[in-house]
Write a protein that holds these residues in place. Structure first.
Motif, short mmCIF file in Angstrom:
data_model
loop_
_atom_site.label_atom_id
_atom_site.label_comp_id
_atom_site.label_asym_id
_atom_site.label_seq_id
_atom_site.Cartn_x
_atom_site.Cartn_y
_atom_site.Cartn_z
N ILE A 257 -40.41 19.61 39.39
CA ILE A 257 -39.99 18.88 38.36
C ILE A 257 -40.28 19.43 37.10
O ILE A 257 -41.16 20.22 36.73
CB ILE A 257 -41.05 17.71 38.39
CG1 ILE A 257 -41.22 17.12 39.64
CG2 ILE A 257 -40.71 16.42 37.33
CD1 ILE A 257 -42.38 15.91 39.90
N VAL A 258 -39.00 19.62 36.48
CA VAL A 258 -38.82 20.54 35.28
C VAL A 258 -38.09 20.00 34.18
O VAL A 258 -37.21 18.83 34.33
CB VAL A 258 -38.00 21.46 35.48
CG1 VAL A 258 -37.68 22.66 34.17
CG2 VAL A 258 -38.64 22.60 36.64
N ALA A 259 -38.82 19.88 32.87
CA ALA A 259 -38.10 19.25 31.66
C ALA A 259 -37.91 17.86 31.66
O ALA A 259 -37.00 17.32 31.79
CB ALA A 259 -36.87 20.03 31.32
N SER A 260 -39.05 17.04 31.89
CA SER A 260 -38.90 15.87 31.69
C SER A 260 -39.55 15.36 30.12
O SER A 260 -40.17 15.92 29.52
CB SER A 260 -40.03 14.94 32.54
OG SER A 260 -41.45 15.39 32.44
N GLY A 261 -38.88 14.05 29.85
CA GLY A 261 -39.09 13.64 28.56
C GLY A 261 -40.52 13.42 28.39
O GLY A 261 -41.07 13.74 27.05
N LYS A 262 -41.37 12.82 29.11
CA LYS A 262 -42.70 12.51 29.15
C LYS A 262 -43.34 13.37 30.13
O LYS A 262 -43.21 14.60 30.28
CB LYS A 262 -42.96 11.04 29.13
CG LYS A 262 -42.55 10.34 27.82
CD LYS A 262 -42.81 8.82 27.76
CE LYS A 262 -42.45 8.26 26.68
NZ LYS A 262 -42.58 6.75 26.47
N SER A 263 -44.30 12.85 30.92
CA SER A 263 -44.77 13.30 31.95
C SER A 263 -44.04 13.52 33.18
O SER A 263 -43.18 12.85 33.52
CB SER A 263 -46.21 12.65 32.35
OG SER A 263 -47.06 12.29 31.48
N ALA A 264 -44.35 14.58 33.80
CA ALA A 264 -43.74 14.93 35.36
C ALA A 264 -44.01 13.78 36.17
O ALA A 264 -43.25 13.36 36.90
CB ALA A 264 -44.05 16.17 35.90
N ILE A 265 -45.24 13.58 36.37
CA ILE A 265 -45.56 12.27 37.24
C ILE A 265 -46.65 11.34 36.44
O ILE A 265 -47.67 11.77 35.87
CB ILE A 265 -46.27 12.87 38.39
CG1 ILE A 265 -45.41 13.77 39.44
CG2 ILE A 265 -46.79 11.65 39.26
CD1 ILE A 265 -46.29 14.48 40.49
N GLU A 266 -46.31 10.13 36.43
CA GLU A 266 -47.24 9.10 35.74
C GLU A 266 -47.49 8.09 36.69
O GLU A 266 -46.53 7.47 37.33
CB GLU A 266 -46.12 8.50 34.61
CG GLU A 266 -46.80 7.36 33.81
CD GLU A 266 -45.70 6.91 32.63
OE1 GLU A 266 -46.24 5.73 32.18
OE2 GLU A 266 -44.71 7.39 32.51
N VAL A 267 -48.81 7.75 36.73
CA VAL A 267 -49.28 6.63 37.46
C VAL A 267 -50.14 5.80 36.64
O VAL A 267 -50.94 6.10 36.01
CB VAL A 267 -50.58 7.35 38.63
CG1 VAL A 267 -51.06 6.43 39.65
CG2 VAL A 267 -49.80 8.43 39.53
N VAL A 268 -49.58 4.52 36.63
CA VAL A 268 -50.03 3.55 36.04
C VAL A 268 -50.62 2.42 36.52
O VAL A 268 -49.70 1.48 37.37
CB VAL A 268 -49.12 3.23 34.91
CG1 VAL A 268 -49.59 2.06 33.78
CG2 VAL A 268 -48.75 4.49 34.03
N ALA A 269 -51.70 1.69 36.36
CA ALA A 269 -52.12 0.63 36.94
C ALA A 269 -51.86 0.44 38.45
O ALA A 269 -51.29 -0.69 39.06
CB ALA A 269 -51.46 -0.88 36.23
N GLN A 270 -52.24 1.49 39.05
CA GLN A 270 -51.74 1.63 40.55
C GLN A 270 -52.85 1.40 41.68
O GLN A 270 -54.18 1.95 40.97
CB GLN A 270 -51.25 3.19 40.90
CG GLN A 270 -50.85 3.23 42.49
CD GLN A 270 -52.12 3.95 42.97
OE1 GLN A 270 -52.84 4.56 42.37
NE2 GLN A 270 -52.00 3.95 44.33
N THR A 271 -52.85 0.86 42.65
CA THR A 271 -53.72 0.76 43.65
C THR A 271 -53.25 1.05 44.95
O THR A 271 -52.02 1.03 44.94
CB THR A 271 -54.43 -0.78 43.84
OG1 THR A 271 -53.24 -1.55 44.10
CG2 THR A 271 -54.91 -1.21 42.42
N GLY A 272 -54.16 1.51 45.76
CA GLY A 272 -53.75 1.97 47.22
C GLY A 272 -53.92 3.52 47.21
O GLY A 272 -54.07 4.11 46.13
N ASP A 273 -53.95 3.93 48.49
CA ASP A 273 -54.02 5.56 48.74
C ASP A 273 -52.87 6.15 48.10
O ASP A 273 -51.65 6.03 48.54
CB ASP A 273 -54.39 5.78 50.20
CG ASP A 273 -55.62 5.40 50.56
OD1 ASP A 273 -56.55 5.15 49.95
OD2 ASP A 273 -55.88 5.04 51.97
N LEU A 274 -53.28 7.09 47.35
CA LEU A 274 -51.93 7.82 46.83
C LEU A 274 -52.30 9.46 46.69
O LEU A 274 -53.51 9.91 46.15
CB LEU A 274 -51.67 7.36 45.49
CG LEU A 274 -50.60 8.06 44.59
CD1 LEU A 274 -49.27 8.02 45.42
CD2 LEU A 274 -50.31 7.64 43.16
N SER A 275 -51.47 10.27 47.14
CA SER A 275 -51.66 11.60 47.20
C SER A 275 -50.54 12.37 46.35
O SER A 275 -49.51 12.12 46.54
CB SER A 275 -51.72 12.23 48.47
OG SER A 275 -51.91 13.58 48.54
#
Length: 497
Positions: free
Chosen positions: A319-337
């Motif tokens: 993931i290269v040259a994104s306007g904001k974050s490369a990965i954004e996790v917001v108000a998330q529930t559940g198993d996430l890796s």
């Protein structure tokens, strides 16, 4: 993830005790030194677990048998049964469609069977609706794929007419294999209405299969029209399954958003996203696996956004040259890796974690990622109750390598292990409002003269934490509790051997 690994997660954070809500400004730092071996074993078990992945086998469906029935049906914007056209209603596309069709808007509809583009063109026999064009076909009407139908686009090109409001609405199966799909606007004509870029809309219960293919110049920034979208309508029955989306070995470029998927089962594998306006991949309330994809030049937002009741894995993506974050996790529930991703030149933080309370179901694992040259912090977590951040390499961020902030202090279960942090503008790790924290095995490189390594609530015990974790090689379990009086002398941790 499968409960097989619950014991491992509990081992990493189970010693953290809950504390009452903080009501005062003075803190009591309690530090315990723990041996590192149990933590290393538990972490290895977590990293070896793959049960959360979505597999292609989960997305397999038989192609409907027989030749699909083809008809022209009237489109309505506000009556019983018109919900599949929701994405066409609020965006002004009905006017575009009516201007082109010069009648009450109609949709080309497929039912009860499968059909390819050549068969469909012969059946329609009307070039104003579907015609041969260059190396493929030009579609000028909205096309509705019924729940028991399939459109097969194989070894061909499909152009969608922007002047006529063409779009693909999928209730059944859309199979794009070794093909190219893009918008078409022809020559510019000032007398024509403003162009709307065509899009694909997949409703719950549908299958969208894109393999060895490309999508280009689709979507615009409006409701359910941003490129490839999925959603569940309140008008659909409770027994309708999620939309299923498989994108494999394909390219998506010049899209408003690449894939904006709600309530879906999603596998995106070995595909590329480039020159995207909003989000490359935007997922909510979905089960997902995003693996070995390449995302470049997302202009306005984050490359990947995950929210709601979503679970799965984001693994080995570039993931290269994104306007904001490369990965954004917001108000998330559940198993996430989030594991083993290569992240560079993010417009803000490399990975952004926000609003995930301790009571959230599932666990959050951020491990093995390489994050470099972010304009903010490497990993920025705000109002996060529980997370394991381990084995990441973070380099050349002007803010913090890892920033943890709770606007209101709350019980937290945060683990920071084996991260390699180098050439950071401010402190390596900042922690504010996190009442329970474990640290160990972190390496701090490229320190500036007199640079503060640990700051925020960690600053009063910085020396002790570094002695415990760096010099002695222990795991430091830190608990910060409220007290009416500052504690002196400074607490001392026993040896962990």
């Amino acid at each position: 993830m499968h409960r097989l690994t619950t014991s491992a997660w509990t081992l990493l954070v189970g010693l953290l005790l809950s504390t009452p809500a903080l009501t005062q400004t003075l803190y009591r730092h309690q530090i315990e030194a723990l041996p590192s071996q149990p933590q290393q074993q538990a972490l290895a078990e977590l990293l070896a677990d793959t049960t959360a992945r979505v597999t292609a086998a989960q997305l397999v469906a038989a192609v409907p048998s027989g030749r699909a029935r083809v008809s022209l049906a009237p489109m309505f914007s506000a009556q019983l049964g018109s919900w599949p056209f929701e994405s066409l209603v609020g965006s002004g596309l009905f006017k575009v469609i009516a201007d082109y069709q010069s009648q009450h808007p109609r949709v080309l509809q497929l039912d009860a069977g499968s059909i390819d583009l050549a068969q469909l063109e012969r059946t329609v026999a009307n070039p104003k609706i579907l015609s041969r064009y260059k190396d493929g076909f030009l579609l000028s009407y909205p096309l509705l794929i019924g729940a028991k139908a399939a459109l097969l686009v194989e070894d061909s090109h499909l152009y969608l007419n922007s002047h006529s409001g063409a779009a693909l609405i999928n209730l059944g199966q859309l199979r794009l294999q070794r093909s190219h799909l893009q918008s078409w606007s022809g020559t510019a004509d000032p007398a024509r209405p403003r162009l709307f870029r065509p899009f694909i809309m997949a409703w719950a219960g549908s299958l969208t299969l894109i393999e060895h293919s490309s999508l280009a110049r689709l979507g615009y920034n409006a409701h359910l029209t941003r490129g490839l979208s999925s959603r569940r309508s309140p008008q659909q029955s409770a027994g309708t399954g999620p939309a299923r989306v498989l994108i494999r070995d394909s390219q998506l470029r010049e899209m408003a958003s690449g894939a904006e998927l709600h309530d879906a089962l999603v596998l995106i594998d070995n595909s590329s996203f480039a020159d995207i306006q909003q989000y490359a991949i935007d997922l909510h309330d979905s089960r997902l696996s995003l693996r070995q994809n390449r995302i470049r030049q997302v202009r306005n937002q984050s490359a990947i956004r995950i929210g709601g009741a979503s679970s799965g894995d984001v693994t080995q993506n570039l993931i290269v040259a994104s306007g904001k974050s490369a990965i954004e996790v917001v108000a998330q529930t559940g198993d996430l890796s989030l594991r083993d991703n290569l992240i560079g030149n993010s417009g803000s933080s490399g990975i952004r974690l926000q609003d995930r309370p301790e009571q959230a179901d599932g666990r959050l694992l951020v491990a093995g990622n390489l994050i470099t040259n972010s304009r903010g912090s490497g990993i920025d977590a705000e109002n996060i109750g529980a997370a394991l951040i381990a084995g990441n390499r973070i380099n050349a961020s002007p803010e913090y390598a890892i920033s943890l902030r709770n606007s209101r202090p709350q019980p937290g279960q945060i683990g920071l292990f084996d991260n390699r942090l180098a050439n950071i503008g401010k402190s390596m790790i900042r922690s504010l409002g996190i009442t329970q924290l474990q640290l160990g095995g972190n390496r701090f490189e490229g320190l500036a003269v007199n640079q503060v390594v640990l700051t925020g609530d960690l600053l009063p015990v910085q020396s002790l934490l570094l002695e415990t974790t760096v010099q002695l090689g222990c795991i430091a379990q830190l608990q910060i509790a409220p007290t009416a009086q500052a504690v002196t002398p400074q607490p001392r941790a026993p040896r962990c051997d």
